[in-house]
Enzyme design. Structure first.
Site, PDB file in Angstrom:
ATOM      1  N   CYS A   2       1.089  -0.740  -0.077  1.00  0.00           N
ATOM      2  CA  CYS A   2      -0.425  -0.107  -0.016  1.00  0.00           C
ATOM      3  C   CYS A   2       0.539   1.559  -0.223  1.00  0.00           C
ATOM      4  CB  CYS A   2      -0.446  -0.158   1.317  1.00  0.00           C
ATOM      5  SG  CYS A   2      -1.778  -1.557   1.176  1.00  0.00           S
ATOM      6  N   ARG A  27       1.421   1.602  -6.096  1.00  0.00           N
ATOM      7  CA  ARG A  27       1.484   0.611  -4.545  1.00  0.00           C
ATOM      8  C   ARG A  27       0.016  -0.219  -4.815  1.00  0.00           C
ATOM      9  NH1 ARG A  27       6.214   0.757  -2.281  1.00  0.00           N
ATOM     10  NH2 ARG A  27       4.999  -0.051  -0.317  1.00  0.00           N
ATOM     11  N   TRP A  71      -3.812  -1.709  -1.118  1.00  0.00           N
ATOM     12  CA  TRP A  71      -3.726  -2.356  -1.825  1.00  0.00           C
ATOM     13  C   TRP A  71      -4.518  -3.760  -0.597  1.00  0.00           C
ATOM     14  CZ3 TRP A  71      -3.587  -4.415  -6.917  1.00  0.00           C
ATOM     15  CH2 TRP A  71      -3.386  -5.461  -7.255  1.00  0.00           C
ATOM     16  N   ASN A  97       0.640  -0.636   6.286  1.00  0.00           N
ATOM     17  CA  ASN A  97       1.942  -1.306   4.496  1.00  0.00           C
ATOM     18  C   ASN A  97       2.157  -2.401   5.831  1.00  0.00           C
ATOM     19  OD1 ASN A  97       2.227  -2.622   2.610  1.00  0.00           O
ATOM     20  ND2 ASN A  97       3.645  -0.987   2.319  1.00  0.00           N
ATOM     21  N   GLY A  98       1.723  -3.489   5.297  1.00  0.00           N
ATOM     22  CA  GLY A  98       1.831  -4.853   5.612  1.00  0.00           C
ATOM     23  C   GLY A  98       0.781  -5.855   6.173  1.00  0.00           C
ATOM     24  N   GLU A 469       6.865 -22.257 -18.671  1.00  0.00           N
ATOM     25  CA  GLU A 469       6.709 -21.136 -18.615  1.00  0.00           C
ATOM     26  C   GLU A 469       7.816 -19.544 -18.515  1.00  0.00           C
ATOM     27  OE1 GLU A 469       4.664 -18.559 -17.407  1.00  0.00           O
ATOM     28  OE2 GLU A 469       6.029 -16.879 -16.658  1.00  0.00           O
ATOM     29  N   LYS A 473       7.726 -16.036 -21.142  1.00  0.00           N
ATOM     30  CA  LYS A 473       8.263 -14.982 -20.701  1.00  0.00           C
ATOM     31  C   LYS A 473       8.848 -14.645 -21.770  1.00  0.00           C
ATOM     32  CE  LYS A 473       6.791 -13.948 -17.866  1.00  0.00           C
ATOM     33  NZ  LYS A 473       5.399 -15.107 -17.570  1.00  0.00           N
ATOM     34  N   GLU A 476       6.962 -13.687 -24.382  1.00  0.00           N
ATOM     35  CA  GLU A 476       6.180 -12.667 -24.769  1.00  0.00           C
ATOM     36  C   GLU A 476       6.718 -10.921 -24.519  1.00  0.00           C
ATOM     37  OE1 GLU A 476       4.599 -13.333 -19.491  1.00  0.00           O
ATOM     38  OE2 GLU A 476       2.951 -11.807 -21.434  1.00  0.00           O
ATOM     39  N   HIS A 492       9.930 -37.038 -30.472  1.00  0.00           N
ATOM     40  CA  HIS A 492       8.351 -36.922 -31.258  1.00  0.00           C
ATOM     41  C   HIS A 492       8.318 -36.355 -32.538  1.00  0.00           C
ATOM     42  CE1 HIS A 492       7.963 -40.336 -28.956  1.00  0.00           C
ATOM     43  NE2 HIS A 492       8.587 -40.221 -27.865  1.00  0.00           N
ATOM     44  N   LYS A 591      -2.550  -6.834 -19.568  1.00  0.00           N
ATOM     45  CA  LYS A 591      -2.001  -7.313 -17.940  1.00  0.00           C
ATOM     46  C   LYS A 591      -2.923  -8.345 -17.330  1.00  0.00           C
ATOM     47  CE  LYS A 591       0.360  -8.336 -14.203  1.00  0.00           C
ATOM     48  NZ  LYS A 591       0.927  -9.040 -14.267  1.00  0.00           N
TER      49      LYS A 591
HETATM   50  C1  AGP Z   1       1.833 -13.954 -18.468  1.00  0.00           C
HETATM   51  O1  AGP Z   1       2.999 -12.935 -18.264  1.00  0.00           O
HETATM   52  C2  AGP Z   1       1.153 -13.024 -19.243  1.00  0.00           C
HETATM   53  N1  AGP Z   1       0.336 -11.555 -18.421  1.00  0.00           N
HETATM   54  C3  AGP Z   1      -0.393 -13.614 -19.167  1.00  0.00           C
HETATM   55  O2  AGP Z   1      -0.485 -14.517 -19.314  1.00  0.00           O
HETATM   56  C4  AGP Z   1      -1.297 -14.042 -17.655  1.00  0.00           C
HETATM   57  O3  AGP Z   1      -0.514 -15.080 -17.223  1.00  0.00           O
HETATM   58  C5  AGP Z   1      -2.699 -14.694 -18.281  1.00  0.00           C
HETATM   59  O4  AGP Z   1      -3.287 -14.173 -18.933  1.00  0.00           O
HETATM   60  C6  AGP Z   1      -3.844 -15.053 -16.590  1.00  0.00           C
HETATM   61  O5  AGP Z   1      -3.788 -13.960 -16.421  1.00  0.00           O
HETATM   62  P1  AGP Z   1      -4.326 -14.131 -14.863  1.00  0.00           P
HETATM   63  O6  AGP Z   1      -3.522 -14.763 -13.880  1.00  0.00           O
HETATM   64  O7  AGP Z   1      -4.516 -12.796 -14.213  1.00  0.00           O
HETATM   65  O8  AGP Z   1      -5.589 -15.007 -15.077  1.00  0.00           O
END
Ligand code: AGP
Length: 596
Positions: A2, A27, A71, A97-98, A469, A473, A476, A492, A591
């Site tokens: 926060c 924050r 938050w 905050n905490g 993953e 990363k 993206e 395969h 996001k």
């Molecule tokens: C991950 O780096 C991406 N931003 C994306 O795959 C994300 O994980 C996905 O859209 C799921 O989002 P959520 O965890 O908010 O459901």
């Protein structure tokens, strides 16, 4: 996480507090509030962003006050739960905050003593503790109240009868800004750079009394502290990122704290959560998207190992349109935002099919928390970078906690095994810090391979999802075509793609699949691919098979995804940096995906 600000000076506090608070909105932004010392204590707060507060709050005269942007971690993001929180007499107010990990027992004691509560927050407990101790000096009342508190905190307290702010810090940051005939307080320098660049950082255990022309700091032993101010030369933008070039890197480096906060108050008690009591689930289905789906895939291995309950994992958009299965699993929906359309749709479908549902979310009050039967909150704080990093790692923490609940409930986990898990969980922040300390080495290595067009990631067992993953990363944020495979699948088909131009990143920690991983590494290196491996320190065999290696401290294999993914987050970040990519806001993606 926060945002806290305070002001004591010669000018009206209200506009200055708001101006400072807006700089901390990154924050936390689910609710906000202000308390100003004028004609007594004036307090106003509202759900929603700071702009909502600003549009609704009355003019409040006074030259000292505190403000907060929230938050939520304990208590939904409502106006009642917004900070500041007052004592019974509305004579003093607190912002925080905490996490106060022992707030429930403190609350029970205060209720018995006749205190009345107006919120569900842990923070309000502290307002009543100070009220109970206040006999004249505010600093000593705060110091006495702190002795009862367990957890992490940055507190700021004001009382309506004095133009003084008392602040206290334990593991959550607080900085005092020194002005001319006025002094400031904030969670970080971002909030204050418009007014001053002379800062005094509070340290853990210290309590500070701030007035318009004085700053008095006492340490945990009650000794006075003299501390020279530091001059800050950061730009405002740099300060918002804590001096990091990107939010993503800041958030990668916040992971030790995020893990610590996500564990706080949750591993001490051996008592299972009420939701799990009496529920013996014959199977578990984890449903999620993107990075959260990869966390769910790791969760499969964790849950099956700790509880022996068969677990499947499905992409949300697939699950919600899949044929109805006869089983009635526990359905776990993993979503950091709590707003992903496909995962929300999947949660509704799961309930329609009569399943019990658990959400793992990072946002208190998000849509998913209103859909499921029980929510395990990660406490990563706001994640500004589009690429999920600290929320992924704290999702794994939540999955360890969930697996321990299930394993305790069906007696697959002995008390000894649970204690061993708790010890290892407590060591995770340090395991991650060890990786972060290698950032310069990882950057140098990434720079060697940043020109690749294609890059493949391989792993086995619990580190197969880590390979996926790492590929996500990489793709993206660096726009390199990153693709992950279970190492055993290379023959395969994917081997057809392997060439001298396609580096391969191999997660090759010494677990039960290690020998097979060495064979897979040989398959790709025999075709000329440069191989970069992640292995356990002291492994003398692995260097014989690979071109480069990044070493992590040996850790029980069930925990290895936590340090190994941090290596791959840094790997992806430095690839993107070398390629001049925007990183925090990659092209074409957002996001939170609130549409199907
Ligand atoms: C991950 O780096 C991406 N931003 C994306 O795959 C994300 O994980 C996905 O859209 C799921 O989002 P959520 O965890 O908010 O459901």
């Amino acid at each position: 996480m926060c945002g806290i600000v305070g002001y004591a000076g010669r000018r009206g506090a209200q506009p200055i507090l708001l101006e400072c608070l807006k700089r901390l909105e990154y924050r936390g932004y689910d609710s906000a509030g202000v308390a100003i010392v004028g004609q007594g204590l004036q307090l106003f707060k509202s759900k929603g962003e700071i702009a909502v507060l600003e549009s609704m709050m009355p003019q409040m005269a006074g030259t000292a006050g505190i403000a907060h942007t929230r938050w939520a971690t304990q208590g939904k993001p409502t106006t009642e739960n917004a900070h500041p929180l007052a004592d019974c007499s509305n004579g003093l107010a607190v912002v925080h905050n905490g996490i106060i990990s022992n707030f429930m027992q403190l609350r029970e004691g205060l209720l018995k003593d006749g205190h009345k509560f107006s919120s569900d927050t842990d923070t309000e407990v502290f307002a009543h503790l100070v009220e109970a101790e206040l006999q004249g000096d505010l600093s000593s009342a705060v110091a006495k109240a702190l002795k009862k508190v367990e957890g992490t905190y940055a507190f700021a307290v004001v009382s309506g009868d004095r133009e003084e702010i008392v602040a206290a810090r334990m593991e959550s940051p607080l900085v005092v800004g020194l002005g001319d005939g006025e002094n400031f307080l904030a969670s970080d320098v971002t909030a204050l750079l418009k007014y001053t660049n002379r800062m005094v950082y509070l340290q853990d255990g210290e309590v500070a009394s701030i007035t318009k022309d004085s700053l008095k700091i006492i340490d945990a032993n009650g000794q006075a502290v003299q501390r020279e101010p530091q001059k800050i030369t950061w730009s405002l933008e740099d300060a918002e990122k804590g001096g990091y070039p990107h939010f993503m890197l800041k958030e990668i480096f916040e992971q030790p704290d995020a893990i610590h906060d996500s564990l706080l108050g949750r591993i001490e008690s051996l008592e299972p959560e009420p939701f799990f009591q009496g529920n013996n689930f014959s199977s578990v289905k984890i449903v999620a998207c993107g990075t959260s789906y990869h966390a769910g895939m790791v969760g499969k291995y964790i849950i099956e190992e700790l509880s022996r309950i068969p677990t499947t994992v499905q992409i949300s958009s697939e699950y919600r349109y899949s044929p109805i299965s006869r089983e009635s699993p526990l359905v776990v929906l993993v979503t950091q935002s709590g707003e992903t359309a496909d995962t929300l749709g999947a949660s509704r479908e799961a309930r329609k099919r009569g399943n019990k549902t658990v959400g793992i979310a990072n946002v208190v009050g998000s849509a998913i928390t209103r859909e499921v039967d029980h929510t395990i909150f990660t406490r990563a704080g706001p994640e500004i970078g589009v690429a999920a990093t600290k929320t992924f790692v704290t999702q794994l923490v939540a999955l360890y906690l969930l697996a321990m609940e299930l394993g305790t409930q069906n007696r697959s986990m002995t008390a000894q095994a649970r204690r061993a898990m708790v010890t290892n969980l407590r060591n995770l922040p340090r395991a991650v810090q060890d990786v972060l300390n290698q950032a310069p080495l990882i950057e140098a290595l990434a720079n060697k391979y940043a020109s690749a067009r294609d890059m493949y990631f391989i792993g086995r067992g619990i580190n197969y999802p880590v390979a996926l993953e790492g590929a996500l990363k990489t793709k993206e944020i660096s726009y390199i075509h990153g693709e992950g495979f279970p190492a055993g699948e290379l023959k395969h088909g994917p081997l057809a793609l392997i060439s001298t131009e396609s580096p391969v990143v191999a997660v090759a920690v010494r677990d039960h699949t290690y020998e097979k991983m060495l064979g897979n590494i040989s398959e790709v290196s025999a075709r000329g691919s440069p191989v970069i491996a992640i292995g356990f320190e002291g492994d003398s065999e692995l260097p014989k098979y690979v071109d480069e290696a990044i070493w992590i401290r040996e850790i029980p294999p069930i925990f290895s995804p936590v340090p190994t993914i941090v290596v791959l987050q840094l790997w992806a970040y430095y690839l993107a940096k070398a390629r001049g990519c925007p990183i925090d806001k990659p092209r074409n993606i957002a996001k939170t995906v609130t549409v199907e």
